[in-house]
Design a protein around this motif. Structure first.
Motif, PDB file in Angstrom:
ATOM      1  N   ARG A  16       3.423  52.386  24.961  1.00  0.00           N
ATOM      2  CA  ARG A  16       2.800  51.065  25.101  1.00  0.00           C
ATOM      3  C   ARG A  16       1.992  50.637  23.874  1.00  0.00           C
ATOM      4  N   TRP A  17       2.025  51.441  22.814  1.00  0.00           N
ATOM      5  CA  TRP A  17       1.300  51.092  21.587  1.00  0.00           C
ATOM      6  C   TRP A  17       2.085  50.051  20.791  1.00  0.00           C
ATOM      7  N   VAL A  18       1.402  48.998  20.361  1.00  0.00           N
ATOM      8  CA  VAL A  18       2.022  47.965  19.535  1.00  0.00           C
ATOM      9  C   VAL A  18       1.158  47.735  18.296  1.00  0.00           C
ATOM     10  N   MET A  19       1.807  47.713  17.139  1.00  0.00           N
ATOM     11  CA  MET A  19       1.116  47.264  15.935  1.00  0.00           C
ATOM     12  C   MET A  19       1.077  45.743  15.976  1.00  0.00           C
ATOM     13  N   SER A  20      -0.117  45.190  16.125  1.00  0.00           N
ATOM     14  CA  SER A  20      -0.271  43.745  16.220  1.00  0.00           C
ATOM     15  C   SER A  20       0.120  43.078  14.902  1.00  0.00           C
ATOM     16  N   LEU A 312       1.083  46.107  27.572  1.00  0.00           N
ATOM     17  CA  LEU A 312       1.148  46.651  26.219  1.00  0.00           C
ATOM     18  C   LEU A 312      -0.226  46.557  25.573  1.00  0.00           C
ATOM     19  N   ILE A 313      -0.483  47.473  24.651  1.00  0.00           N
ATOM     20  CA  ILE A 313      -1.739  47.486  23.904  1.00  0.00           C
ATOM     21  C   ILE A 313      -1.453  47.127  22.445  1.00  0.00           C
ATOM     22  N   PHE A 314      -1.896  45.951  22.034  1.00  0.00           N
ATOM     23  CA  PHE A 314      -1.724  45.503  20.655  1.00  0.00           C
ATOM     24  C   PHE A 314      -2.952  45.945  19.851  1.00  0.00           C
ATOM     25  N   VAL A 315      -2.709  46.738  18.820  1.00  0.00           N
ATOM     26  CA  VAL A 315      -3.793  47.291  18.009  1.00  0.00           C
ATOM     27  C   VAL A 315      -3.691  46.715  16.596  1.00  0.00           C
ATOM     28  N   ALA A 316      -4.796  46.208  16.098  1.00  0.00           N
ATOM     29  CA  ALA A 316      -4.788  45.575  14.783  1.00  0.00           C
ATOM     30  C   ALA A 316      -5.580  46.400  13.769  1.00  0.00           C
ATOM     31  N   ARG A 317      -6.877  46.166  13.662  1.00  0.00           N
ATOM     32  CA  ARG A 317      -7.656  46.839  12.618  1.00  0.00           C
ATOM     33  C   ARG A 317      -7.601  48.360  12.739  1.00  0.00           C
ATOM     34  N   GLU A 318      -7.590  48.865  13.974  1.00  0.00           N
ATOM     35  CA  GLU A 318      -7.605  50.318  14.128  1.00  0.00           C
ATOM     36  C   GLU A 318      -6.326  50.960  13.591  1.00  0.00           C
ATOM     37  N   ILE A 319      -5.205  50.250  13.704  1.00  0.00           N
ATOM     38  CA  ILE A 319      -3.963  50.825  13.195  1.00  0.00           C
ATOM     39  C   ILE A 319      -3.853  50.668  11.680  1.00  0.00           C
ATOM     40  N   LEU A 320      -4.656  49.792  11.111  1.00  0.00           N
ATOM     41  CA  LEU A 320      -4.782  49.761   9.648  1.00  0.00           C
ATOM     42  C   LEU A 320      -5.556  50.986   9.172  1.00  0.00           C
TER      43      LEU A 320
END
Length: 350
Positions: A16-20, A312-320
Motif C-alpha cells: 500500500r506504499w505509494v511515492m506521491s 493507499l498511503i501516499f508518502v512525499a517528503r519522507e520518501i525523499l
C-alpha cells in the motif's frame, strides 16, 4: 495491511506504499533525464508498491515552471518509457504518471510568476489571478476547453503506449481542474460555471476522454483537494459528492489532498492532517482513497489503513528522505516486501 496487495482493474499493487507525485523542476523542454531515471528507479528498489511520476504537463502552458515535466509529444513519452521499463524489469513496483495543467498557477519560478517574455500567458476558467499582483489569466473559450480535454486524452494515449500502469488526473492544489471546481476561481456563466454540476463538467469530460484510451490494464486515479480552506469555496461535502460521480465514471481511486487554490488560506498543518478528508471521502462516497500529508512513520501508516481511513498511503517528503521506507517497514513488521537480489547479503530479518 501495509503489505497486503490491492488491485485496481488488472493492476495489482504488492503493498500500500505509494511515492506521491512531487515536482522535481529538473526537466529541459519537458524531457526526463538521468536524474529522473535514478530518482524514480531508486524508489522501486526500495520496495514501494506504486511509483507516481511528478505532475506532467499535457501542453507547454500546463507546466508550473519551465523546468517541469511534460508529455505533450512522443519524444517526451519515449524518454519516460525508459523509466517505466526499468521499474518493470527490476522490481515489483507498479508505476503511474500524474497528468496535469497548472492553469493560472503556471509560468512561475520559486512560487513567483515570471514575465510572460520568459514564460507564457496563463490560462484559467475566469480572468482571476491566483495572487492580486499577478497578471490576469486568459479565460478559456468553449473551444479552448475542448482543446484542453483533448490534450489530456492525447497525453493519456502516450502514457499508455509508454507502459504506465496507472494514470492520475491532477484535480487538486489550485491547478486548472481545481480552478474549474471552485466557485471562488470559476465565475463563468456558461455550462462550465455556476452550479456544482457545471463546475465539475471539465473534470468529468477529461475523465471520460482519458478512459477512452484505457483498458483493464491501466487504472485511473484522480487527485483532489478535499477542501480549499476558504468560506464559500470548495469543501469536503463537495468532494464527497464529486467522488460519488467519479466512481460512476470508472475512476478507481480518489487521491485526497487539500488546499492550493486560495492565496493566504489558513491551514493547520500537523502529522496526518489530511487523513480525515480521505476518511470522509472513502466512507461517505464508498470509494477507494489515498491518504497523503505528513505521513512519516510506519506505525502511523498502518494505523490509517487499519482504521479504514484510506486504501493507499501516499508518502512525499519522507520518501525523499528515505527511498527504502517500504522495505525497512517490512523488516520492522516482519512482512514480505520486494528486496533487490543484488542486495540480499544485506537483508535483515526479525
Amino acid at each position: 495491511m501495509l503489505y497486503t496487495p490491492i488491485q485496481f482493474r488488472n493492476i495489482k499493487l504488492s503493498n500500500r506504499w505509494v511515492m506521491s507525485p512531487m515536482c522535481m523542476y529538473s526537466s529541459e523542454n519537458g524531457m526526463a533525464n538521468d536524474f529522473h531515471f535514478v530518482h524514480y528507479g531508486s524508489r522501486s528498489q526500495g520496495g514501494t508498491g506504486l511509483i507516481m511520476i511528478e505532475a506532467t504537463g499535457v501542453e507547454p502552458r500546463g507546466r508550473i515552471t519551465n523546468k517541469c515535466m511534460g508529455i505533450w509529444n512522443d519524444e517526451q513519452a519515449e524518454k519516460l518509457q525508459q523509466i517505466v521499463n526499468f521499474v518493470h524489469s527490476n522490481s515489483e513496483s507498479k508505476i503511474g504518471i500524474q497528468l496535469a495543467h497548472a492553469g493560472r498557477k503556471g509560468s512561475t519560478w520559486n512560487n513567483i510568476q515570471i514575465p510572460v517574455e520568459e514564460g507564457w500567458e496563463t490560462l484559467a476558467p475566469s480572468p482571476i489571478p491566483y495572487h492580486p499582483t499577478e497578471r490576469i489569466p486568459h479565460a478559456l473559450t468553449l473551444e479552448e476547453i475542448k482543446t484542453q480535454v483533448q490534450n489530456f486524452k492525447e497525453a493519456a494515449r502516450r502514457a499508455v503506449k509508454a507502459g504506465f500502469d496507472i494514470i492520475e488526473i491532477h484535480g487538486a492544489h489550485g491547478y486548472l481542474v481545481h480552478q474549474f471546481l471552485s466557485p471562488l476561481s470559476n465565475i463563468r456563466t456558461d455550462e462550465y460555471g455556476g452550479s456544482f454540476e457545471n463546475r465539475i463538467r471539465f473534470l468529468i469530460e477529461i475523465v471520460d476522454a482519458v478512459n477512452e484510451e484505457l483498458n483493464d490494464n491501466t487504472a485511473l486515479f484522480v487527485r483532489i483537494s478535499g477542501t480549499e480552506y476558504a468560506e464559500n469555496g470548495w469543501d469536503i461535502e463537495s468532494s464527497v459528492e464529486l467522488a460519488k460521480i467519479l466512481k460512476q465514471h470508472k475512476v478507481d481511486l480518489v487521491d485526497v489532498s487539500s488546499g492550493g487554490n486560495i492565496h493566504g488560506a489558513k491551514i493547520a498543518v500537523f502529522d496526518g492532517y489530511q487523513v480525515p478528508l480521505s476518511s470522509q471521502v472513502k466512507n461517505k462516497a464508498e470509494v477507494k482513497t489515498g491518504a497523503v500529508g505528513l505521513i512519516t512513520k510506519i506505525e502511523q501508516a498502518e494505523d490509517i489503513l487499519q482504521k479504514g481511513d484510506a486504501d493507499l498511503i501516499f508518502v512525499a517528503r519522507e520518501i525523499l528522505r528515505n527511498p527504502y521506507i517500504a522495505v525497512q517497514g517490512s523488516f520492522e513488521m516482519n512482512e514480505n516486501c520486494f528486496f533487490p537480489h543484488q542486495y540480499l547479503r544485506a537483508k535483515i530479518s526479525s
